[in-house]
Write a protein that holds these residues in place. Structure first.
Motif, PDB file in Angstrom:
ATOM      1  N   SER A 193       0.660  -0.891  -0.359  1.00 34.34           N
ATOM      2  CA  SER A 193       0.120  -0.593  -0.080  1.00 34.34           C
ATOM      3  C   SER A 193       0.432   0.870   0.344  1.00 34.34           C
ATOM      4  CB  SER A 193      -0.692  -0.003   1.112  1.00 34.34           C
ATOM      5  OG  SER A 193      -1.234   1.236   1.767  1.00 34.34           O
ATOM      6  N   GLU A 194       0.427   2.309  -1.093  1.00 30.23           N
ATOM      7  CA  GLU A 194       1.047   3.166  -0.923  1.00 30.23           C
ATOM      8  C   GLU A 194       1.178   4.185   0.103  1.00 30.23           C
ATOM      9  OE1 GLU A 194       0.394   5.159  -4.231  1.00 30.23           O
ATOM     10  OE2 GLU A 194       1.225   4.185  -6.009  1.00 30.23           O
ATOM     11  N   ILE A 195       0.298   4.345   0.846  1.00 31.32           N
ATOM     12  CA  ILE A 195       0.152   5.309   2.414  1.00 31.32           C
ATOM     13  C   ILE A 195       0.804   4.018   3.233  1.00 31.32           C
ATOM     14  CG2 ILE A 195      -2.073   5.248   4.072  1.00 31.32           C
ATOM     15  CD1 ILE A 195      -4.066   5.478   1.463  1.00 31.32           C
ATOM     16  N   SER A 196       0.579   2.657   3.328  1.00 30.21           N
ATOM     17  CA  SER A 196       1.417   2.031   4.335  1.00 30.21           C
ATOM     18  C   SER A 196       2.974   2.624   4.368  1.00 30.21           C
ATOM     19  CB  SER A 196       1.219   1.132   4.581  1.00 30.21           C
ATOM     20  OG  SER A 196       1.406   0.194   5.317  1.00 30.21           O
ATOM     21  N   ILE A 197       3.843   2.728   3.000  1.00 36.16           N
ATOM     22  CA  ILE A 197       4.785   2.688   2.079  1.00 36.16           C
ATOM     23  C   ILE A 197       5.048   4.021   3.327  1.00 36.16           C
ATOM     24  CG2 ILE A 197       7.011   3.951   0.799  1.00 36.16           C
ATOM     25  CD1 ILE A 197       4.762   1.357  -0.766  1.00 36.16           C
ATOM     26  N   LEU A 198       4.513   5.301   2.654  1.00 34.23           N
ATOM     27  CA  LEU A 198       4.714   6.640   3.186  1.00 34.23           C
ATOM     28  C   LEU A 198       4.591   6.576   4.802  1.00 34.23           C
ATOM     29  CD1 LEU A 198       3.559   8.413   0.378  1.00 34.23           C
ATOM     30  CD2 LEU A 198       5.558   8.346   0.995  1.00 34.23           C
ATOM     31  N   GLU A 199       3.507   6.692   5.242  1.00 37.46           N
ATOM     32  CA  GLU A 199       3.330   6.869   7.098  1.00 37.46           C
ATOM     33  C   GLU A 199       5.005   5.863   7.535  1.00 37.46           C
ATOM     34  OE1 GLU A 199       1.014   4.395   9.952  1.00 37.46           O
ATOM     35  OE2 GLU A 199       0.126   4.090   8.126  1.00 37.46           O
ATOM     36  N   LEU A 200       5.420   4.594   7.426  1.00 32.13           N
ATOM     37  CA  LEU A 200       6.854   3.788   7.242  1.00 32.13           C
ATOM     38  C   LEU A 200       7.693   4.733   8.009  1.00 32.13           C
ATOM     39  CD1 LEU A 200       5.593  -0.134   6.727  1.00 32.13           C
ATOM     40  CD2 LEU A 200       5.545   1.538   8.895  1.00 32.13           C
ATOM     41  N   TRP A 201       7.867   5.000   6.760  1.00 30.03           N
ATOM     42  CA  TRP A 201       8.555   5.838   5.699  1.00 30.03           C
ATOM     43  C   TRP A 201       9.193   7.566   6.458  1.00 30.03           C
ATOM     44  CZ3 TRP A 201      12.086   4.659   1.527  1.00 30.03           C
ATOM     45  CH2 TRP A 201      13.336   5.265   0.617  1.00 30.03           C
ATOM     46  N   ASN A 202       7.785   7.985   6.836  1.00 31.93           N
ATOM     47  CA  ASN A 202       7.499   8.833   7.642  1.00 31.93           C
ATOM     48  C   ASN A 202       8.605   8.989   9.187  1.00 31.93           C
ATOM     49  OD1 ASN A 202       7.531  11.279   5.572  1.00 31.93           O
ATOM     50  ND2 ASN A 202       5.754   9.952   5.439  1.00 31.93           N
ATOM     51  N   GLU A 203       7.535   7.933   9.487  1.00 31.81           N
ATOM     52  CA  GLU A 203       7.884   7.172  10.976  1.00 31.81           C
ATOM     53  C   GLU A 203       9.165   7.306  11.695  1.00 31.81           C
ATOM     54  OE1 GLU A 203       5.181   4.246  12.952  1.00 31.81           O
ATOM     55  OE2 GLU A 203       6.387   3.493  12.386  1.00 31.81           O
ATOM     56  N   VAL A 204      10.196   5.923  10.395  1.00 31.54           N
ATOM     57  CA  VAL A 204      11.347   6.744  11.140  1.00 31.54           C
ATOM     58  C   VAL A 204      12.390   7.224  10.801  1.00 31.54           C
ATOM     59  CG1 VAL A 204      13.711   5.428   9.472  1.00 31.54           C
ATOM     60  CG2 VAL A 204      11.121   4.176  10.109  1.00 31.54           C
ATOM     61  N   ALA A 205      11.858   8.887   9.630  1.00 26.52           N
ATOM     62  CA  ALA A 205      12.483  10.182   9.764  1.00 26.52           C
ATOM     63  C   ALA A 205      12.026  10.230  10.548  1.00 26.52           C
ATOM     64  CB  ALA A 205      11.608  10.142   8.329  1.00 26.52           C
TER      65      ALA A 205
END
Length: 136
Positions: A55-67
């Motif tokens: 899921s694109e939403i999931s990818i961006l959520e996780l990416w931003n969570e780490v950032a």
């Protein structure tokens, strides 16, 4: 319970390394990213996973969570980036971010209804693939 033991083990290892890591590590790391990398847009970040079933939403959520957790602007990150090099080794014993990461991992494991081996998560890509929601 197993996930808590694993997280505690990871924390102990991180705490030991914290004593020997240069305090300016994160600043040097961030400055190096800014000097050597182009800042990526969300579309460019998603291009790393275009052939996945994530899921694109999931990818961006996780990416931003780490950032956000490591105080690094998301566009400077890359899938191959090692989480330890981002500064995870500098989390102190009672740091609220460690508890937040533990809580998130436990909740995601429950939501995904699968066991996640945290010991095998070393890069941003590993983190995303372990916790991202797959499309059906």
């Amino acid at each position: 319970m197993k996930i808590i033991i694993i997280l505690f083990s990871i924390f102990v290892i991180c705490y030991i390394f914290q004593c020997v890591i240069d305090k300016s590590h994160r600043k040097k790391y961030l400055n190096n990213l800014k000097d050597t990398r182009k800042y990526l847009s969300d579309a460019e970040i998603l291009s790393f996973y275009k052939d996945s079933n994530l899921s694109e939403i999931s990818i961006l959520e996780l990416w931003n969570e780490v950032a956000t957790n490591f105080d690094i602007p998301s566009g400077y990150l890359r899938p191959e980036d090692c989480l330890a090099e981002m500064g995870i080794l500098q989390i102190v014993v009672d740091h609220p971010k460690l508890q937040a990461l533990t809580d998130i991992a436990i909740e995601r494991e429950k939501e995904l209804n699968k066991s996640i081996d945290l010991e095998n998560i070393s890069t941003l890509d590993d983190y995303i693939k372990a916790f991202a929601v797959y499309l059906k």
